[in-house]
Scaffold this motif. Structure first.
Motif, PDB file in Angstrom:
ATOM      1  N   MET A 189      -7.966 -10.903  -3.090  1.00 28.83           N
ATOM      2  CA  MET A 189      -6.634 -10.512  -2.679  1.00 28.83           C
ATOM      3  C   MET A 189      -5.614 -11.305  -3.490  1.00 28.83           C
ATOM      4  O   MET A 189      -5.739 -12.504  -3.643  1.00 28.83           O
ATOM      5  N   LYS A 190      -4.602 -10.616  -3.982  1.00 30.38           N
ATOM      6  CA  LYS A 190      -3.572 -11.272  -4.786  1.00 30.38           C
ATOM      7  C   LYS A 190      -2.625 -12.076  -3.908  1.00 30.38           C
ATOM      8  O   LYS A 190      -2.392 -11.734  -2.746  1.00 30.38           O
ATOM      9  N   ALA A 191      -2.049 -13.109  -4.474  1.00 31.99           N
ATOM     10  CA  ALA A 191      -1.050 -13.899  -3.759  1.00 31.99           C
ATOM     11  C   ALA A 191       0.250 -13.110  -3.630  1.00 31.99           C
ATOM     12  O   ALA A 191       0.979 -13.252  -2.655  1.00 31.99           O
ATOM     13  N   GLU A 192       0.544 -12.293  -4.647  1.00 29.70           N
ATOM     14  CA  GLU A 192       1.756 -11.480  -4.642  1.00 29.70           C
ATOM     15  C   GLU A 192       1.452 -10.084  -5.159  1.00 29.70           C
ATOM     16  O   GLU A 192       0.581  -9.908  -5.999  1.00 29.70           O
ATOM     17  N   TYR A 193       2.177  -9.101  -4.654  1.00 30.84           N
ATOM     18  CA  TYR A 193       2.022  -7.726  -5.098  1.00 30.84           C
ATOM     19  C   TYR A 193       3.361  -7.216  -5.604  1.00 30.84           C
ATOM     20  O   TYR A 193       4.410  -7.528  -5.040  1.00 30.84           O
ATOM     21  N   ASP A 194       3.344  -6.426  -6.671  1.00 30.29           N
ATOM     22  CA  ASP A 194       4.555  -5.826  -7.222  1.00 30.29           C
ATOM     23  C   ASP A 194       4.738  -4.448  -6.587  1.00 30.29           C
ATOM     24  O   ASP A 194       4.022  -3.504  -6.924  1.00 30.29           O
ATOM     25  N   LEU A 195       5.677  -4.350  -5.658  1.00 26.90           N
ATOM     26  CA  LEU A 195       5.919  -3.093  -4.956  1.00 26.90           C
ATOM     27  C   LEU A 195       7.029  -2.268  -5.595  1.00 26.90           C
ATOM     28  O   LEU A 195       7.354  -1.191  -5.108  1.00 26.90           O
ATOM     29  N   SER A 196       7.590  -2.757  -6.691  1.00 26.64           N
ATOM     30  CA  SER A 196       8.720  -2.050  -7.315  1.00 26.64           C
ATOM     31  C   SER A 196       8.307  -0.699  -7.904  1.00 26.64           C
ATOM     32  O   SER A 196       9.126   0.195  -8.049  1.00 26.64           O
ATOM     33  N   LYS A 197       7.035  -0.530  -8.244  1.00 26.71           N
ATOM     34  CA  LYS A 197       6.564   0.725  -8.832  1.00 26.71           C
ATOM     35  C   LYS A 197       5.987   1.679  -7.786  1.00 26.71           C
ATOM     36  O   LYS A 197       5.555   2.778  -8.113  1.00 26.71           O
ATOM     37  N   MET A 198       6.018   1.259  -6.552  1.00 23.96           N
ATOM     38  CA  MET A 198       5.462   2.072  -5.479  1.00 23.96           C
ATOM     39  C   MET A 198       6.398   3.241  -5.157  1.00 23.96           C
ATOM     40  O   MET A 198       7.618   3.077  -5.092  1.00 23.96           O
ATOM     41  N   LYS A 199       5.835   4.426  -4.993  1.00 20.44           N
ATOM     42  CA  LYS A 199       6.635   5.599  -4.663  1.00 20.44           C
ATOM     43  C   LYS A 199       6.880   5.628  -3.156  1.00 20.44           C
ATOM     44  O   LYS A 199       5.976   5.391  -2.367  1.00 20.44           O
ATOM     45  N   SER A 200       8.106   5.947  -2.773  1.00 21.53           N
ATOM     46  CA  SER A 200       8.426   6.048  -1.352  1.00 21.53           C
ATOM     47  C   SER A 200       8.214   7.482  -0.887  1.00 21.53           C
ATOM     48  O   SER A 200       8.267   8.424  -1.674  1.00 21.53           O
ATOM     49  N   ARG A 201       7.991   7.635   0.396  1.00 22.22           N
ATOM     50  CA  ARG A 201       7.843   8.954   0.984  1.00 22.22           C
ATOM     51  C   ARG A 201       8.376   8.901   2.409  1.00 22.22           C
ATOM     52  O   ARG A 201       8.398   7.837   3.035  1.00 22.22           O
ATOM     53  N   PRO A 202       8.786  10.030   2.951  1.00 23.72           N
ATOM     54  CA  PRO A 202       9.333  10.028   4.307  1.00 23.72           C
ATOM     55  C   PRO A 202       8.255   9.684   5.339  1.00 23.72           C
ATOM     56  O   PRO A 202       7.074   9.979   5.151  1.00 23.72           O
ATOM     57  N   ASN A 203       8.689   9.068   6.410  1.00 26.14           N
ATOM     58  CA  ASN A 203       7.786   8.701   7.498  1.00 26.14           C
ATOM     59  C   ASN A 203       7.323   9.978   8.204  1.00 26.14           C
ATOM     60  O   ASN A 203       8.136  10.703   8.776  1.00 26.14           O
ATOM     61  N   PRO A 204       6.000  10.262   8.221  1.00 25.19           N
ATOM     62  CA  PRO A 204       5.527  11.487   8.868  1.00 25.19           C
ATOM     63  C   PRO A 204       5.639  11.445  10.395  1.00 25.19           C
ATOM     64  O   PRO A 204       5.545  12.468  11.051  1.00 25.19           O
ATOM     65  N   TYR A 205       5.837  10.263  10.950  1.00 26.74           N
ATOM     66  CA  TYR A 205       5.923  10.114  12.401  1.00 26.74           C
ATOM     67  C   TYR A 205       7.362  10.035  12.900  1.00 26.74           C
ATOM     68  O   TYR A 205       7.596   9.896  14.090  1.00 26.74           O
TER      69      TYR A 205
END
Length: 71
Positions: free
Chosen positions: A1-17
């Motif tokens: 497991m990494k100490a840090e993750y780069d979430l800047s490239k993560m695609k967002s999507r609407p909450n299905p709930y």
């Protein structure tokens, strides 16, 4: 497991709930009604607001209608 993750490239999507979320409302309830549900909450371990919601949902599912007559 990494100490840090780069979430800047993560695609967002609407909450299905999101459509199923509860909406906060303000209601005036009689003290006796509130005491009844709070007592039931203590017995069952289910929060009283959840019990009130479950009861209203049951009324809705069974299409109960209130009969109010002002005599």
């Amino acid at each position: 497991m990494k100490a840090e993750y780069d979430l800047s490239k993560m695609k967002s999507r609407p909450n299905p709930y999101a459509a199923k979320l509860k909406k906060p409302v303000t209601m005036r309830l009689g003290e006796d009604v509130l005491d009844y549900f709070k007592e039931m909450a203590d017995k069952t371990g289910v929060p009283y607001q959840t019990l009130i919601n479950l009861y209203l949902r049951d009324c809705m599912a069974n299409k109960r209608e209130i009969d109010i007559r002002w005599d």
